[in-house]
Design an enzyme around this catalytic site. Structure first.
Site, mmCIF file in Angstrom:
data_model
loop_
_atom_site.group_PDB
_atom_site.id
_atom_site.type_symbol
_atom_site.label_atom_id
_atom_site.label_comp_id
_atom_site.label_asym_id
_atom_site.label_seq_id
_atom_site.Cartn_x
_atom_site.Cartn_y
_atom_site.Cartn_z
ATOM 1 N N ASP A 67 -41.098 2.255 -47.355
ATOM 2 C CA ASP A 67 -40.859 2.661 -48.745
ATOM 3 C C ASP A 67 -40.746 1.417 -49.634
ATOM 4 O O ASP A 67 -40.622 1.527 -50.857
ATOM 5 C CB ASP A 67 -39.642 3.599 -48.870
ATOM 6 C CG ASP A 67 -38.343 2.943 -48.443
ATOM 7 O OD1 ASP A 67 -38.365 1.789 -47.965
ATOM 8 O OD2 ASP A 67 -37.289 3.600 -48.584
ATOM 9 N N SER A 68 -40.849 0.220 -49.011
ATOM 10 C CA SER A 68 -40.983 -1.018 -49.789
ATOM 11 C C SER A 68 -42.231 -0.958 -50.660
ATOM 12 O O SER A 68 -42.417 -1.790 -51.540
ATOM 13 C CB SER A 68 -41.062 -2.232 -48.853
ATOM 14 O OG SER A 68 -42.043 -2.030 -47.852
ATOM 15 N N ASP A 119 -42.072 5.646 -43.202
ATOM 16 C CA ASP A 119 -40.692 5.610 -43.693
ATOM 17 C C ASP A 119 -40.366 6.930 -44.374
ATOM 18 O O ASP A 119 -41.195 7.471 -45.127
ATOM 19 C CB ASP A 119 -40.572 4.498 -44.740
ATOM 20 C CG ASP A 119 -39.399 3.587 -44.492
ATOM 21 O OD1 ASP A 119 -38.560 3.904 -43.636
ATOM 22 O OD2 ASP A 119 -39.341 2.539 -45.167
ATOM 23 N N LYS A 123 -39.278 6.691 -39.702
ATOM 24 C CA LYS A 123 -38.100 5.811 -39.767
ATOM 25 C C LYS A 123 -37.175 6.321 -40.852
ATOM 26 O O LYS A 123 -37.644 6.742 -41.914
ATOM 27 C CB LYS A 123 -38.520 4.370 -40.081
ATOM 28 C CG LYS A 123 -37.326 3.443 -40.293
ATOM 29 C CD LYS A 123 -37.727 1.987 -40.343
ATOM 30 C CE LYS A 123 -38.109 1.484 -41.721
ATOM 31 N NZ LYS A 123 -37.066 1.686 -42.761
ATOM 32 N N GLU A 129 -33.114 5.515 -42.753
ATOM 33 C CA GLU A 129 -32.018 4.554 -42.900
ATOM 34 C C GLU A 129 -30.664 5.213 -42.666
ATOM 35 O O GLU A 129 -30.447 6.355 -43.090
ATOM 36 C CB GLU A 129 -32.036 3.948 -44.312
ATOM 37 C CG GLU A 129 -33.269 3.110 -44.583
ATOM 38 C CD GLU A 129 -33.270 2.474 -45.974
ATOM 39 O OE1 GLU A 129 -32.226 2.512 -46.676
ATOM 40 O OE2 GLU A 129 -34.318 1.935 -46.358
ATOM 41 N N GLU A 160 -31.469 -4.939 -40.308
ATOM 42 C CA GLU A 160 -31.843 -5.720 -41.508
ATOM 43 C C GLU A 160 -30.629 -6.429 -42.099
ATOM 44 O O GLU A 160 -29.549 -5.833 -42.251
ATOM 45 C CB GLU A 160 -32.460 -4.786 -42.569
ATOM 46 C CG GLU A 160 -32.806 -5.556 -43.862
ATOM 47 C CD GLU A 160 -33.730 -4.825 -44.821
ATOM 48 O OE1 GLU A 160 -34.180 -3.706 -44.514
ATOM 49 O OE2 GLU A 160 -33.984 -5.403 -45.906
HETATM 50 O O1 KIV Z 1 -39.620 -0.316 -46.317
HETATM 51 C C1 KIV Z 1 -39.757 -1.305 -45.577
HETATM 52 O O2 KIV Z 1 -40.699 -2.093 -45.694
HETATM 53 C C2 KIV Z 1 -38.771 -1.498 -44.529
HETATM 54 C C3 KIV Z 1 -38.830 -2.775 -43.751
HETATM 55 C C4 KIV Z 1 -38.333 -3.877 -44.576
HETATM 56 C C5 KIV Z 1 -38.116 -2.667 -42.452
HETATM 57 O O3 KIV Z 1 -37.934 -0.677 -44.328
#
Ligand code: KIV
Length: 277
Positions: free
Chosen positions: A56-57, A95, A125, A127, A194
């Site tokens: 989600d970056s 994500d 993934k 969080e 992280e």
């Molecule tokens: O969204 C992302 O790119 C991430 C990584 C930094 C692990 O969660």
């Protein structure tokens, strides 16, 4: 060769939850990079990157937002489709964006199923630790592999009061360890660590039987992950733990300047780059 044999032969060389677990057992570090489109997914896959994360970056590096909070599930579905098309060997992890699992486990399972069915991801993934353990359990029960993410969790930026290193001091250290243990107990196949001190990264990696994937968590993790724009030098700024392996931003800028100059001076297109009659 029959279709079944061809399909299983193709599957055999793919990175899977089992092959990643074996890498931890053999103490062979593996790699994860973020990717958001077909072209970079193909480049990274062919370069031997083991896991491609549709992070989600993308809110920061593709959409230009200050945080990852505005990213929607539809957007992750779209980008995951592009990445999945570029990959032959790597595992694709999508994500789960803010809002796609916080309401509760049912919502989490529904979102994860969309990412598998519509986008073609191999795993998801999310969080959080203790607070999301039940959601992880339910997604895993739906046969979808889950990667956890503890320590500095960017979706909690407002709650944390900024992007701060986590796990400092006894209480902070204890909290990150409890979160990592909860993620493992809930059935996750791996966990991102992280923004934590290197020693804590080492301790959690030793205590967990699932692979840890570090970003700003030191060299002792079982794997490392970086955001592609950071490691390729496409951003104006990146955090101190990032190593820049190329300066693609400067290269692209130089190429664009040369193009502008050549078009203005009628040097392009030259004889080599025109159709003859
Ligand atoms: O969204 C992302 O790119 C991430 C990584 C930094 C692990 O969660």
């Amino acid at each position: 060769m029959s279709t079944v044999t061809t399909a299983s032969a193709t599957r055999e060389h793919r990175v899977t939850v089992r092959s990643l677990a074996a890498r931890k057992r053999k103490a062979e570090p593996f790699t994860m990079l973020t990717a958001y489109d077909f072209t970079f997914a193909r480049i990274f896959d062919q370069a031997g990157v083991d896991v491609l994360l549709v992070g989600d970056s993308l809110g920061n590096v593709v959409q230009g937002c200050d945080t990852t909070l505005p990213v929607t599930l539809d957007e992750i579905v779209y980008h995951t489709k592009l990445v999945a098309r570029g990959v032959q060997r790597a595992m694709v992890v999508a994500d789960m964006p803010f809002g796609s699992y916080q309401v509760g486990p049912e919502d989490a399972v529904r979102s994860a199923i969309r990412l598998v069915k519509e986008a073609g991801t191999h795993a998801v993934k999310l969080e959080g630790g203790v607070d999301v353990a039940e959601s992880i359990r339910r997604i895993v029960a739906a046969q979808i592999p889950v990667m956890g993410h503890v320590g500095l969790t960017p979706q909690s930026v407002n709650h944390m009061g900024g992007y701060r290193v986590q796990g400092r001091g006894d209480e902070g250290r204890h909290r990150v360890i409890e979160d990592a243990l909860a993620v493992e107990a809930a059935g996750a196949f791996s966990v991102v660590l992280e923004g934590i001190p290197e020693e804590l990264g080492r301790e959690i990696t030793q205590r967990l039987s699932i692979p840890t994937i570090g970003i700003g968590a030191g060299v002792h993790c079982d794997a490392q992950v970086l955001v592609m724009h950071d490691m390729l030098g496409l951003n104006d700024w990146s955090p101190s733990f990032v190593k820049q392996y190329a300066s693609l931003g400067a290269l692209a800028s130089q190429a664009a300047r040369t193009y502008v100059d050549e078009v203005r001076n009628r040097k392009f297109p030259d004889d080599e780059h025109v159709y003859s009659s």
